[in-house]
Design an enzyme around this catalytic site. Structure first.
Site, PDB file in Angstrom:
ATOM      1  N   ALA A 186       3.157   6.042  -2.611  1.00 38.71           N
ATOM      2  CA  ALA A 186       4.356   6.817  -2.975  1.00 38.71           C
ATOM      3  C   ALA A 186       4.433   7.004  -4.487  1.00 38.71           C
ATOM      4  O   ALA A 186       4.747   8.095  -4.973  1.00 38.71           O
ATOM      5  CB  ALA A 186       5.613   6.119  -2.455  1.00 38.71           C
ATOM      6  N   GLY A 235       0.814  -1.216   0.000  1.00 39.34           N
ATOM      7  CA  GLY A 235       0.000   0.000   0.000  1.00 39.34           C
ATOM      8  C   GLY A 235       0.845   1.263   0.000  1.00 39.34           C
ATOM      9  O   GLY A 235       0.541   2.241  -0.683  1.00 39.34           O
ATOM     10  N   CYS A 236       1.930   1.233   0.752  1.00 40.60           N
ATOM     11  CA  CYS A 236       2.807   2.403   0.864  1.00 40.60           C
ATOM     12  C   CYS A 236       3.566   2.649  -0.436  1.00 40.60           C
ATOM     13  O   CYS A 236       3.785   3.793  -0.821  1.00 40.60           O
ATOM     14  CB  CYS A 236       3.775   2.226   2.025  1.00 40.60           C
ATOM     15  SG  CYS A 236       2.905   2.046   3.600  1.00 40.60           S
ATOM     16  N   THR A 237       3.948   1.572  -1.108  1.00 42.55           N
ATOM     17  CA  THR A 237       4.622   1.698  -2.397  1.00 42.55           C
ATOM     18  C   THR A 237       3.667   2.306  -3.417  1.00 42.55           C
ATOM     19  O   THR A 237       4.026   3.240  -4.141  1.00 42.55           O
ATOM     20  CB  THR A 237       5.131   0.313  -2.866  1.00 42.55           C
ATOM     21  OG1 THR A 237       6.090  -0.161  -1.905  1.00 42.55           O
ATOM     22  CG2 THR A 237       5.774   0.392  -4.236  1.00 42.55           C
TER      23      THR A 237
END
Length: 162
Positions: free
Chosen positions: A49, A44-46
């Site tokens: 970003a 999710g963070c990738t």
């Protein structure tokens, strides 16, 4: 001290990748986006970003500076930034000072265990250092577009005032 919408940010200072120092006054005159995410190199963070990366030029054109914030250390951030070719800096909040100030540290259940984690959240700070808008516990799809729309509407309001 907690943050409050329509109030100035409390004092803080943090280190970001690229040797950048960020504080409550370091970006006065610019719209500031601080997006908090749980961890470098997670799905999710990738995705989040990469979405900020892909819209970065639009944010800059609208007068905004973007910073990602997590509890990861500088080495992890440098690797994550390089791997994804992120055009913006990442703040290493290893001591959770900013996370607590912005109230994004939450108890989560992971694999049946209670853990302390970061609630995915984004904060929009006006050029005058006033917190204009916040998104908490958000879902990644469509979020970056929503933040960009808010930045653009802020710019439009500034023009009307001037």
């Amino acid at each position: 001290m907690a943050i409050v919408v329509n109030k100035p940010l409390p004092e803080f200072e943090a280190n970001a990748t690229g040797g950048v120092k960020v504080s409550n006054t370091s970006h006065n005159g610019q719209i500031l986006i601080l997006y908090f995410y749980p961890k470098d190199n997670t799905p999710g963070c990738t995705t989040e970003a990469m979405q900020f990366r892909d819209k970065y030029k639009d944010f800059v054109k609208a007068g905004a500076t973007v910073f990602g914030v997590s509890r990861d250390n500088m080495n992890s951030h440098n690797d994550f930034k390089e791997k994804l070719e992120l055009p913006f800096e990442l703040i290493a909040d290893t001591e959770e000072k900013m996370c607590h100030m912005f109230g994004v540290v939450k108890n989560k259940i992971m694999y049946g265990k209670k853990v302390k984690g970061i609630e995915r959240s984004t904060f929009l700070i006006g050029a005058d250092g006033i917190l204009m808008q916040e998104w908490r516990g958000l879902k990644v799809p469509g979020h970056v577009d929503e933040v960009l729309k808010a930045v653009k509407s802020l710019k439009t309001q500034d023009k009307k005032v001037a």
